[in-house]
Design a protein around this motif. Structure first.
Motif, mmCIF file in Angstrom:
data_model
loop_
_atom_site.group_PDB
_atom_site.id
_atom_site.type_symbol
_atom_site.label_atom_id
_atom_site.label_comp_id
_atom_site.label_asym_id
_atom_site.label_seq_id
_atom_site.Cartn_x
_atom_site.Cartn_y
_atom_site.Cartn_z
ATOM 1 N N PHE A 55 -6.585 -5.794 -0.620
ATOM 2 C CA PHE A 55 -6.281 -6.895 0.303
ATOM 3 C C PHE A 55 -7.396 -7.034 1.343
ATOM 4 O O PHE A 55 -7.148 -7.421 2.462
ATOM 5 C CB PHE A 55 -4.964 -6.641 1.028
ATOM 6 C CG PHE A 55 -3.798 -6.390 0.079
ATOM 7 C CD1 PHE A 55 -3.626 -7.185 -1.047
ATOM 8 C CD2 PHE A 55 -2.935 -5.343 0.329
ATOM 9 C CE1 PHE A 55 -2.578 -6.920 -1.889
ATOM 10 C CE2 PHE A 55 -1.865 -5.108 -0.527
ATOM 11 C CZ PHE A 55 -1.687 -5.887 -1.644
ATOM 12 N N SER A 56 -8.636 -6.702 0.954
ATOM 13 C CA SER A 56 -9.733 -6.697 1.936
ATOM 14 C C SER A 56 -10.062 -8.088 2.439
ATOM 15 O O SER A 56 -10.594 -8.256 3.519
ATOM 16 C CB SER A 56 -11.000 -6.062 1.318
ATOM 17 O OG SER A 56 -11.368 -6.796 0.144
ATOM 18 N N GLY A 57 -9.745 -9.056 1.670
ATOM 19 C CA GLY A 57 -10.083 -10.421 2.100
ATOM 20 C C GLY A 57 -9.046 -11.052 2.996
ATOM 21 O O GLY A 57 -9.169 -12.222 3.352
ATOM 22 N N LEU A 58 -7.996 -10.287 3.383
ATOM 23 C CA LEU A 58 -6.932 -10.860 4.188
ATOM 24 C C LEU A 58 -7.228 -10.699 5.664
ATOM 25 O O LEU A 58 -7.962 -9.803 6.060
ATOM 26 C CB LEU A 58 -5.594 -10.193 3.856
ATOM 27 C CG LEU A 58 -5.096 -10.325 2.409
ATOM 28 C CD1 LEU A 58 -3.783 -9.561 2.247
ATOM 29 C CD2 LEU A 58 -4.937 -11.780 2.018
ATOM 30 N N SER A 59 -6.574 -11.522 6.424
ATOM 31 C CA SER A 59 -6.695 -11.424 7.874
ATOM 32 C C SER A 59 -5.854 -10.247 8.364
ATOM 33 O O SER A 59 -4.968 -9.737 7.626
ATOM 34 C CB SER A 59 -6.213 -12.734 8.516
ATOM 35 O OG SER A 59 -4.838 -12.913 8.249
ATOM 36 N N PRO A 60 -6.099 -9.741 9.583
ATOM 37 C CA PRO A 60 -5.264 -8.629 10.085
ATOM 38 C C PRO A 60 -3.766 -8.943 10.095
ATOM 39 O O PRO A 60 -2.929 -8.085 9.820
ATOM 40 C CB PRO A 60 -5.817 -8.427 11.497
ATOM 41 C CG PRO A 60 -7.203 -8.953 11.439
ATOM 42 C CD PRO A 60 -7.204 -10.087 10.480
ATOM 43 N N TYR A 61 -3.440 -10.188 10.357
ATOM 44 C CA TYR A 61 -2.002 -10.554 10.360
ATOM 45 C C TYR A 61 -1.402 -10.424 8.973
ATOM 46 O O TYR A 61 -0.290 -9.892 8.795
ATOM 47 C CB TYR A 61 -1.847 -11.986 10.887
ATOM 48 C CG TYR A 61 -0.455 -12.529 10.721
ATOM 49 C CD1 TYR A 61 0.548 -12.147 11.592
ATOM 50 C CD2 TYR A 61 -0.159 -13.409 9.680
ATOM 51 C CE1 TYR A 61 1.824 -12.625 11.425
ATOM 52 C CE2 TYR A 61 1.111 -13.894 9.517
ATOM 53 C CZ TYR A 61 2.120 -13.503 10.400
ATOM 54 O OH TYR A 61 3.391 -13.980 10.239
ATOM 55 N N GLU A 62 -2.138 -10.903 7.956
ATOM 56 C CA GLU A 62 -1.629 -10.839 6.594
ATOM 57 C C GLU A 62 -1.550 -9.404 6.123
ATOM 58 O O GLU A 62 -0.615 -9.020 5.388
ATOM 59 C CB GLU A 62 -2.531 -11.651 5.656
ATOM 60 C CG GLU A 62 -2.480 -13.152 5.915
ATOM 61 C CD GLU A 62 -1.111 -13.730 5.608
ATOM 62 O OE1 GLU A 62 -0.365 -13.121 4.777
ATOM 63 O OE2 GLU A 62 -0.758 -14.772 6.181
ATOM 64 N N LYS A 63 -2.538 -8.581 6.532
ATOM 65 C CA LYS A 63 -2.490 -7.174 6.134
ATOM 66 C C LYS A 63 -1.268 -6.478 6.727
ATOM 67 O O LYS A 63 -0.563 -5.696 6.058
ATOM 68 C CB LYS A 63 -3.778 -6.460 6.587
ATOM 69 C CG LYS A 63 -5.024 -6.878 5.823
ATOM 70 C CD LYS A 63 -6.252 -6.120 6.333
ATOM 71 C CE LYS A 63 -7.513 -6.534 5.574
ATOM 72 N NZ LYS A 63 -8.714 -5.815 6.064
#
Length: 527
Positions: A55-63
């Motif tokens: 999930f490296s391409g996600l934003s901190p919120y999505e993570k």
């Protein structure tokens, strides 16, 4: 980015999300689950998600969101909600009642129920079946056999070897004659003297006698002024004669001229040695004291007879049928009587009574109405009445003209009312003079009341009563009670009454076959 997030979410949820869904369906969420699902989204900076390279391409919120989803899924998986739900379903299915209906046990053939009489089951106490009993005739054939046509010898059933005494009584009765009514007409002027004579009438043990074995359905008094002879017709078809002048058991005789109830009795007005009796069995007989024979006057085996009365000089009779028909019978024809058959406008006829002066008119009591006819206008079909009295609301027991002038009519109805009508003019409707409240509900086992006029005082009539102590009531045509006849020896209801035409004698019959006779004392009170 949104597509990748949806894919990752589906990978994390897997079977754990299914278990969570099942837990939602089964019941409310637990407290720990609610706390885990309410994680504050604002603390996502300090909770970095290691090992989330996919999930490296996600934003901190999505993570942070994906981490919460995975932790929740693992938590619900640790609760093992799917297994618990499966166990609960198994428990619920096992506790459900079977859907099949209750089957009733089949009744065994020839099964004997409990508490059954072995006699009724045709079984003796040892359990062995009894032989079949021979077939019995019907109740009508056994108890009410139709008597043969023709004359019947007058032989008393209750007398053994006293034939000579009975022959002597017959001779005495045949010689008795009827007196004129001149003396009676003179006494009609004062009601005061009439009341005084009624007060002198008493009953005693000597004037009470069981005459018939069944209920009395008709009563008649011989008009002799010398002897007191009472006739009673019974439900069993008997006719009883009681001579009160003989102070012994020998003065009472019982005959069987009929096989069914005797509904009407009368001594002939021209020859008191003739006693005419009418029965439900369709026969009308004349008991002749001079020849000791019950002659057959009229016979109709198809219709049941209810009442009769004399026309003209008593050589002709008017006979009423229960089905509403009428017959004119001429006794002067040799052999069998000549009959004319007519149809009235009534469904039933209970009583028939001829006008004392204008003999062509007669009155009939039906089911609900009282009709007056002209005998000269009767037709074989569709005879219409001259006058109809429709004031009655229930069944009518009787209707009679006053015996001397015929100016009054008294009716007895099941609506507990006695009615008196003005019949002085046959050409117009009879006005209602008075209505008397009187309990006429005798029930099933007692003979119905019939109010009859007193020939000595034709504006007064007598009728039985249900009141206690037992009594016979005397009423004036205006509705006033004139007198009540009662005594210690009268302990039952006298449904039917007969009044002597010249002497102060009244005979009442009850439903057990007893006659109660009220007689005036030796000293008569006159005007």
């Amino acid at each position: 980015m949104k597509a990748f997030s949806s894919k990752a979410e589906s990978l994390l949820l897997g079977p754990s999300l299914g278990a969570y869904t099942e837990s939602i369906e089964l019941g409310p969420r637990s407290t720990s689950a609610s706390v885990a699902l309410s994680v504050d989204v604002g603390s996502s900076e300090e909770d970095s998600a290691p090992d989330l390279d996919e999930f490296s391409g996600l934003s901190p919120y999505e993570k942070k969101r994906m981490k919460n989803i995975r932790e929740n899924a693992n938590f619900f998986a640790s609760l093992q909600l799917a297994e618990s739900a499966a166990r609960l379903r198994g428990m619920i299915k096992k506790s459900e009642p079977p859907e099949s209906k209750r089957k009733r046990p089949k009744k065994k053939e020839n099964e004997i129920g409990c508490r059954r009489s072995m006699r009724l089951l045709k079984v003796d106490p040892l359990g062995v079946s009894l032989p079949a009993s021979p077939t019995q005739p019907t109740l009508v054939e056994e108890e009410n056999p139709l008597l043969p046509p023709g004359p019947l010898e007058m032989i008393p059933e209750n007398q053994g070897d006293s034939s000579e005494l009975f022959k002597a009584s017959l001779k005495t009765w045949a010689e008795m004659s009827q007196t004129s009514n001149e003396k009676t007409k003179k006494e009609l002027s004062s009601i005061k003297g009439y009341k005084a004579n009624l007060r002198g009438m008493v009953i005693s043990e000597a004037t009470v006698r069981k005459v018939t074995s069944g209920a009395i359905t008709s009563v008649a008094l011989h008009p002799s002024e010398v002897r007191t002879l009472v006739a009673a017709g019974a439900k069993s078809g008997q006719v009883g004669l009681w001579d009160l002048t003989q102070q012994s058991e020998d003065g009472m005789y019982v005959f069987y001229p009929h096989s069914q109830p005797v509904s009407c009795l009368s001594f002939s007005p021209t020859n008191p040695a003739h006693l005419l009796s009418l029965s439900y069995d369709g026969t009308l007989r004349c008991g002749d004291f001079s020849s000791a024979v019950f002659e057959e006057v009229y016979r109709n085996e198809t219709n049941s007879l209810s009442s009769f009365d004399f026309l003209d000089d008593a050589s002709s009779l008017l006979v009423g049928h229960w089905d509403g028909h009428l017959s004119l019978v001429d006794r002067r024809t040799p052999g069998t009587s000549y009959e004319k058959f007519f149809n009235s406008s009534l469904e039933k006829i209970r009583t028939v009574h001829v006008h004392p002066l204008s003999r062509q008119y007669f009155i009939t009591a039906g089911l609900r109405d009282v009709h007056v006819y002209d005998a000269r206008c009767l037709k074989s079909k569709g005879s219409q009445p001259l006058i109809s009295l429709t004031e009655h609301s229930k069944s009518i027991a009787s209707a009679y003209f006053s015996p001397v002038t015929g100016n009054r009519v008294v009716t007895t109805c099941a609506d507990c009312k006695l009615r008196v009508f003005d019949s002085s003019s046959i050409s117009s409707q009879f006005p209602l003079l008075s209505t008397i409240r009187h309990n006429t509900f005798t029930g099933r086992w007692l003979t119905r009341f019939q109010a009859v006029w007193d020939p000595k005082q034709e504006d007064c009539f007598v009728v039985g009563s249900m009141a206690q102590p037992r009594r016979v009531e005397v009423f004036h045509e205006t509705g006033k009670n004139v007198h009540s006849l009662w005594g210690e020896c009268l302990v039952s209801v006298c449904s039917l009454s007969a009044v002597h035409p010249t002497r102060y004698i009244l005979a009442g019959g009850n439903s057990s076959g007893r006659l109660h006779v009220f007689m005036h004392q030796e000293t008569r009170v006159l005007e």
